[in-house]
Scaffold this active site. Structure first.
Site, PDB file in Angstrom:
ATOM      1  N   MET A  26      11.314  74.537  91.904  1.00  0.00           N
ATOM      2  CA  MET A  26      12.682  75.191  91.878  1.00  0.00           C
ATOM      3  C   MET A  26      12.516  76.892  91.662  1.00  0.00           C
ATOM      4  SD  MET A  26      16.038  74.452  89.616  1.00  0.00           S
ATOM      5  CE  MET A  26      15.411  75.002  88.019  1.00  0.00           C
ATOM      6  N   SER A  41       6.842  70.863  89.629  1.00  0.00           N
ATOM      7  CA  SER A  41       8.018  70.468  89.324  1.00  0.00           C
ATOM      8  C   SER A  41       8.760  69.622  90.697  1.00  0.00           C
ATOM      9  CB  SER A  41       8.737  71.599  88.994  1.00  0.00           C
ATOM     10  OG  SER A  41      10.120  71.572  88.311  1.00  0.00           O
ATOM     11  N   GLN A  42       9.860  70.114  90.951  1.00  0.00           N
ATOM     12  CA  GLN A  42      10.413  69.149  91.912  1.00  0.00           C
ATOM     13  C   GLN A  42       9.932  69.114  93.333  1.00  0.00           C
ATOM     14  OE1 GLN A  42      14.211  71.554  92.511  1.00  0.00           O
ATOM     15  NE2 GLN A  42      13.430  72.420  94.617  1.00  0.00           N
ATOM     16  N   ASP A  75       7.583  70.375  76.970  1.00  0.00           N
ATOM     17  CA  ASP A  75       8.499  70.768  78.060  1.00  0.00           C
ATOM     18  C   ASP A  75      10.131  71.141  77.529  1.00  0.00           C
ATOM     19  OD1 ASP A  75       9.969  71.116  80.527  1.00  0.00           O
ATOM     20  OD2 ASP A  75       8.343  69.928  81.574  1.00  0.00           O
ATOM     21  N   HIS A 106       7.028  73.932  80.304  1.00  0.00           N
ATOM     22  CA  HIS A 106       7.198  73.429  81.855  1.00  0.00           C
ATOM     23  C   HIS A 106       6.262  74.494  82.588  1.00  0.00           C
ATOM     24  CE1 HIS A 106       8.507  71.110  85.096  1.00  0.00           C
ATOM     25  NE2 HIS A 106       8.987  72.133  85.854  1.00  0.00           N
TER      26      HIS A 106
END
Length: 296
Positions: free
Chosen positions: A31, A105-106, A223, A279
């Site tokens: 993202m 991530s995504q 995270d 993260h």
């Protein structure tokens, strides 16, 4: 004469093996990022190429420009993105023999959708770096440069993550998983409920995921971005509350084996890696030691 032919065949075969090219790598960013940011995906591409000379690394760009690529990580329907990527990969002659895939991530759950929906060309190893495979239930912080977008996301989710308008428009809503309202999530989630087989079991999805050699999941142990961090190892909140999390092997996805994760686990195909840090914070040395072996 036969022994001579055998020797010649052995020499030719040995030469062919010596000339074998490295397995290609496909990367999907997270993202607010883009395919070629020199501080993120561009850096990953560079250090992989340094350690594996001759490797073909494709960092996916969703859109015609880097700005469009970044904006699409917030606002383009995920199912449409996956379809676009599947078509892109199928047309790339350098990938026809198979490739490794690494999502950040995504991008981790998006590439898993590629595995499940588009088995050709085949993904050999899937590496999810901080991917939210059971979704998220909160956005505690966002990238500083995208703070205005993050404020808008929070407002949209407050209005109703599962309304058609929000689901169609907002990427993050499409993997928003409300543990306090599982029925609405299963019914209206545009993306995650489908790839997690939470409405019905698509046997093709299950078969395709199980075809992986390894499914590597990286969790960031400190995270503050992903809520809950357990999602990075396929864990999640216990149903009907948002305090206690349970690991993958206690979830219905595992015990009912909707995705084949139990069988993959028993076969040693699931790899769970933990890294100290927030993260997507990891060192080059950690990457070389823990991730590079799955790319070679």
């Amino acid at each position: 004469m036969a022994s001579i032919r055998l020797f010649v065949s052995f020499v030719l075969l040995s030469g062919a093996f010596c000339r074998m090219e490295p397995v290609p790598l496909v990367i999907w960013h997270g993202m607010g990022d883009s395919c070629c940011n020199p501080e993120s995906m561009g850096y990953i591409k560079k250090i992989v190429e340094k350690k594996i000379p001759g490797i073909y690394v494709l960092s996916l760009k969703i859109g015609s420009t880097l700005i469009e690529d970044m904006e699409n990580s917030f606002f383009k329907n995920v199912n449409d993105q996956v379809t676009l990527v599947c078509d892109m990969l199928a047309k790339d002659p350098k990938l026809k023999g198979g490739y490794n895939a690494m999502g950040f991530s995504q991008g981790g759950q998006f590439l898993r959708a590629v595995v499940q929906r588009c088995p050709t060309p085949p993904i050999i190893n899937l590496i999810s770096v901080g991917g939210q495979h059971q979704g998220v239930y909160g956005f505690p912080r966002c990238p500083g440069e995208s703070s205005h977008i993050c404020d808008w996301i929070r407002k949209m989710l407050d209005l109703g993550a599962y309304t058609k308008e929000v689901q169609d428009r907002l990427v993050q809503a499409q993997y928003w998983h409300d543990p306090l309202n599982e029925e609405e999530y299963r019914k209206k989630s545009l993306f995650l409920a489908d790839i997690n087989q939470e409405r019905f079991v698509n046997t093709t999805y299950k078969k395709n995921l199980m075809s992986l050699n390894k499914f590597v999941m990286v969790k960031f142990l400190n995270d503050t971005m992903v809520d809950p961090p357990a999602s990075e190892w396929f864990g999640y909140y216990r149903s009907n509350q948002a305090t206690e999390t349970i690991p993958l092997n206690e979830t219905l996805l595992y015990t009912e084996d909707r995705l084949g994760l139990m069988e993959m686990d028993q076969a040693g195909k699931l790899v769970f890696l933990g890294v100290e840090g927030d993260h997507l914070h990891f060192s080059k040395d950690w990457f070389y030691k823990n991730i590079l072996p799955f790319l070679q």
